[in-house]
Design a protein around this motif. Structure first.
Motif, PDB file in Angstrom:
ATOM      1  N   TYR A  38       0.832  -1.193   0.000  1.00  0.00           N
ATOM      2  CA  TYR A  38       0.000   0.000   0.000  1.00  0.00           C
ATOM      3  C   TYR A  38       0.869   1.247   0.000  1.00  0.00           C
ATOM      4  N   ASP A  39       0.432   2.267  -0.741  1.00  0.00           N
ATOM      5  CA  ASP A  39       1.106   3.571  -0.788  1.00  0.00           C
ATOM      6  C   ASP A  39       2.591   3.397  -1.078  1.00  0.00           C
ATOM      7  N   GLY A  42       5.276   6.149  -1.009  1.00  0.00           N
ATOM      8  CA  GLY A  42       4.703   7.283  -0.284  1.00  0.00           C
ATOM      9  C   GLY A  42       5.044   7.242   1.190  1.00  0.00           C
ATOM     10  N   PRO A  43       4.556   8.230   1.935  1.00  0.00           N
ATOM     11  CA  PRO A  43       4.884   8.302   3.363  1.00  0.00           C
ATOM     12  C   PRO A  43       4.221   7.210   4.202  1.00  0.00           C
ATOM     13  N   GLY A  44       3.144   6.636   3.693  1.00  0.00           N
ATOM     14  CA  GLY A  44       2.443   5.600   4.447  1.00  0.00           C
ATOM     15  C   GLY A  44       2.684   4.213   3.906  1.00  0.00           C
ATOM     16  N   GLU A  45       3.828   4.008   3.278  1.00  0.00           N
ATOM     17  CA  GLU A  45       4.134   2.717   2.659  1.00  0.00           C
ATOM     18  C   GLU A  45       3.962   1.585   3.671  1.00  0.00           C
ATOM     19  N   ASP A  46       3.238   0.539   3.254  1.00  0.00           N
ATOM     20  CA  ASP A  46       2.948  -0.562   4.161  1.00  0.00           C
ATOM     21  C   ASP A  46       2.686  -1.819   3.341  1.00  0.00           C
ATOM     22  N   CYS A  90      -0.816   0.954  -5.115  1.00  0.00           N
ATOM     23  CA  CYS A  90      -0.884  -0.311  -4.378  1.00  0.00           C
ATOM     24  C   CYS A  90      -0.581  -1.443  -5.342  1.00  0.00           C
TER      25      CYS A  90
END
Length: 110
Positions: A38-39, A42-46, A90
């Motif tokens: 996810y992301d 980006g800053p919220g990569e998960d 994603c």
């Protein structure tokens, strides 16, 4: 008649346990995870594991983590289409576990 010692053939004796171990190792399925990312970038990569799979010769059995969904597919790579997140940035990838249970490595990104 004199006792004659057995002849040395130079071959190791048959080891059934070793043969059994080699048979099991040769036929064991390879384990992989279907991982949703996810992301990405980006800053919220998960990421999270959304399914586990067993790859065998000519097929893959895949089991979703959070539901009773199960698939029998022609190849492990086909599993990514069933778990693709709909959000932007994603993706889904397969991560294979190595044979000795240590580190994993990524095979396919979608």
């Amino acid at each position: 008649m004199p006792n004659v010692p057995p002849q040395e053939t130079g071959q190791e004796p048959y080891d059934f346990e070793r043969e059994l171990h080699e048979l099991v190792c040769w036929n064991a399925p390879r384990v992989f995870a279907v991982v949703a990312t996810y992301d990405v970038g980006g800053p919220g990569e998960d990421a999270r594991v959304v399914a586990w799979g067993l790859a065998r010769q000519g097929r893959a059995d895949v089991f979703a983590v959070d539901s009773a969904r199960a698939f029998r597919l022609a190849s492990p790579e086909r599993a990514v289409r069933y778990f693709q997140p709909e959000e932007d940035r994603c993706g889904v990838r397969l991560v294979w576990l190595d044979e000795d249970g240590g580190d994993a490595w990524t095979l396919t990104a979608a």
